[in-house]
Every structure is written in C-alpha cells, then in structure tokens.
Design a protein around this motif. Sequence first.
Motif, PDB file in Angstrom:
ATOM      1  N   ALA A  91       0.812  -1.222   0.000  1.00 16.10           N
ATOM      2  CA  ALA A  91       0.000   0.000   0.000  1.00 16.10           C
ATOM      3  C   ALA A  91       0.841   1.266   0.000  1.00 16.10           C
ATOM      4  O   ALA A  91       0.289   2.369   0.011  1.00 16.10           O
ATOM      5  N   GLY A  92       2.170   1.130   0.004  1.00 12.28           N
ATOM      6  CA  GLY A  92       3.033   2.300  -0.049  1.00 12.28           C
ATOM      7  C   GLY A  92       3.417   2.880   1.294  1.00 12.28           C
ATOM      8  O   GLY A  92       4.026   3.960   1.353  1.00 12.28           O
ATOM      9  N   ILE A  93       3.082   2.198   2.396  1.00  9.93           N
ATOM     10  CA  ILE A  93       3.553   2.635   3.713  1.00  9.93           C
ATOM     11  C   ILE A  93       5.070   2.488   3.733  1.00  9.93           C
ATOM     12  O   ILE A  93       5.613   1.488   3.281  1.00  9.93           O
ATOM     13  N   ARG A  94       5.780   3.472   4.293  1.00  4.64           N
ATOM     14  CA  ARG A  94       7.239   3.490   4.144  1.00  4.64           C
ATOM     15  C   ARG A  94       8.015   3.034   5.368  1.00  4.64           C
ATOM     16  O   ARG A  94       9.200   2.728   5.259  1.00  4.64           O
ATOM     17  N   GLY A  95       7.388   3.032   6.548  1.00  2.00           N
ATOM     18  CA  GLY A  95       8.173   2.679   7.715  1.00  2.00           C
ATOM     19  C   GLY A  95       7.331   2.312   8.914  1.00  2.00           C
ATOM     20  O   GLY A  95       6.094   2.397   8.904  1.00  2.00           O
ATOM     21  N   VAL A  96       8.043   1.876   9.955  1.00  2.00           N
ATOM     22  CA  VAL A  96       7.439   1.520  11.234  1.00  2.00           C
ATOM     23  C   VAL A  96       8.202   2.269  12.316  1.00  2.00           C
ATOM     24  O   VAL A  96       9.434   2.224  12.361  1.00  2.00           O
ATOM     25  N   LYS A  97       7.461   2.944  13.207  1.00  2.00           N
ATOM     26  CA  LYS A  97       8.092   3.750  14.244  1.00  2.00           C
ATOM     27  C   LYS A  97       8.060   3.021  15.580  1.00  2.00           C
ATOM     28  O   LYS A  97       7.013   2.553  16.020  1.00  2.00           O
ATOM     29  N   SER A  98       9.210   2.945  16.219  1.00  2.00           N
ATOM     30  CA  SER A  98       9.340   2.322  17.524  1.00  2.00           C
ATOM     31  C   SER A  98       9.456   3.386  18.607  1.00  2.00           C
ATOM     32  O   SER A  98      10.309   4.270  18.524  1.00  2.00           O
TER      33      SER A  98
END
Length: 357
Positions: A91-98
């Motif tokens: 879907a084009g999501i670019r990252g995951v934030k911790s």
Amino acid sequence: MTTSLTIPSACDFHLHLRQGDMMRMVTPKVAEGGVSLAYIMPNLQPPIKTTDEALAYKKELQALAPNVTFLMTLYLSPELTVEEVRKASKAGIRGVKSYPRGVTTNSESGIESYEVYYPVFKAMEEEGLVLNLHGEIPSDHNNNVCVMNAEEKFLPELEKLHKAFPNLKIVLEHATSQAAVEMVKRLGDTVACSITVHHLQLIVDDWAGQAHHFCKPVAKYPNDRNALREVVASGHPRFFLGTDSAPHPSHAKESAHAHAGVFTTPLVLPYLAKIFEEIGCLDKLENFACHFGKQFYQVTQKDGFETATVTLVKEDNVVVPQQYAIATDPSTQGDLGAVVPFLASKNIGWKIAKNFC
C-alpha cells in the motif's frame, strides 16, 4: 555575503501533525515552511497500527495540504504482524516507528523489548520498510539512567539491531548526542539519522526552565550540539532533516508537567537558513534539507513527489510570530488556545520570498 538562496522544497522526515483542530491548523503550514514532502509519525490517540488506519489518516492530511506528499508509518506494537507488514508495503507505507514505552508523547503503547519483534523486522527487511527508532531507554534512577544519558544508553540496542538485520534500513530519529553521531557514522550504509532544527540550536541551558524548548529527547551539552553541527557541516549523506516538530497548546506546555515538543513547522527553511549561516555552512543546507533524506528513503515520482523550488531572502527584521491560534474559525480561537512556535518573537533574519505553494 549571501542575501538570497533558491533551493528545492524541503523534505521533512519526521513530523507530527496531530488530530482534530490541531491537525487542521498545523497541516497547511507544512508547505508554508517550505516543505513539500513529510514523513508522518503514527503516535496519535489511538496510535496508527494498521495500513487502513494510515491510509485514512493520509487522506485527511492530503485534503488539508494538496501540495505536500505525505509518507506514512505504522506504530510498532504487538498488533503489528508479518502479514500486516507485507500489506503495508504493497500500500506504499514506508516505515514503522518504535517508541520505548512511556518516554515521550503518546508512547504508552510503546515497546519494552525488541527481540519479540524480530519476525516483523525480518519482514520489513524483505519488503524494504524503514525502522524508525526513538533512541532512548526509560529513566531508571537505580541504574543512573535519566533524560541526559537515555539516548547514549540506547545505542547498543541500535548496533544490535543493525547486526541482526544488516539489510534493514534503520533511522535513529532526532539525535541529540555526540555518541549518537559517532555510532551512526560507524555503522553501515543502511543506518541513518534525522536531525531537528531545534537540536542544532539548543543545549540543556536553553530548555531547563523554558517550557517551549523542552522536547524528548532533550537537548544535551555544548559538545553534543557541536557534534550535530559538525556532521551537517561536513555534508555527511546519512544525516538529514527530520524536524520532529510537535505542537502542543500553550497551556499544556506552560504547566507543572510540560508536554515534550517544539513547534517549527511554519518556518522550517528560514530557521535552517539562520542556523546554517551562523555555523558557516549555508552551502550545505540544500543537501541536508532537500536531498539526503530523499535518497536514503529512495523517494521517486512513484510516491507522488514532484520537484518544486523555494526562494529564501535575508532581511534585517524577520520576527517569528508569538503564537498560532489552533482554531481556524475566529469565533472559537480563544476556546482552543494557541501554539507557541520555536524562537517566538525573535528575529531570525531569513524569510521565504517565493514558495512552491
């Protein structure tokens, strides 16, 4: 002496736009600050944990700022599965934030251990998603951990993650310390670092007793600020702009327990022109603010990003507004309060004369 500067519009790879009335006030100001690409943090209430939630939020933001490209992230939590990572990638999501649990705004759902997420990180590595790390550990006074060394104490975890997933792109967000700069420089090309406007300007003396300069991670010692300035002046390509601009109503800042966050969104490029001129590296501003982050994230026209330009001019008296009313409807402005920007009422000496928006 440089009196004007025309550069591409900036890319802000760490930005908080909030929800509701705050979102409606702040989001149009992204373009006003000379930023045309924004990487959006997911720590809303509740946090953005799924692809569908991220896309719905992006739709809201795009309606408020159609000239800005928004790149979305998910919140690292137990609900994030390998399957959701693969869906997010498509879907084009670019990252995951911790977020470490409890260290900053809306981090109550944050994590306490990274090992349990190794299958998720492996999927991210395979799919090309970026892991964005808030690089602190919670204060532990029994073990001499507090806000002044919480970032440095986190760095072994960064190195451990990089060794476990050498092809996973990792960004240490909003670095504040000499130790962080040295660690990122030492690690490989898949590890980068965002640097804020305010951390290039502030040290501990500037936020101790000054609520509107208080952020997490806190600004550190003069040698730490010098390390940040030196690395941007050197033109190192793995250090780039991420403002971590985080608006709070003034009553929440000016309280017994001041909320963490500095608001820079409306004047990002003028602030940076002031700072880069002062430290003698105005020629390095374009790469830092416009190119290095985009290169690391491999942003292309497929992401909807179009090149635009901004012209900055130097003037004798460019005063930052005292505040920005949160409500866009004048009849309710007094009820919702206002946000005090970074360096409010101060002369920053630069302004945007011609903007892409």
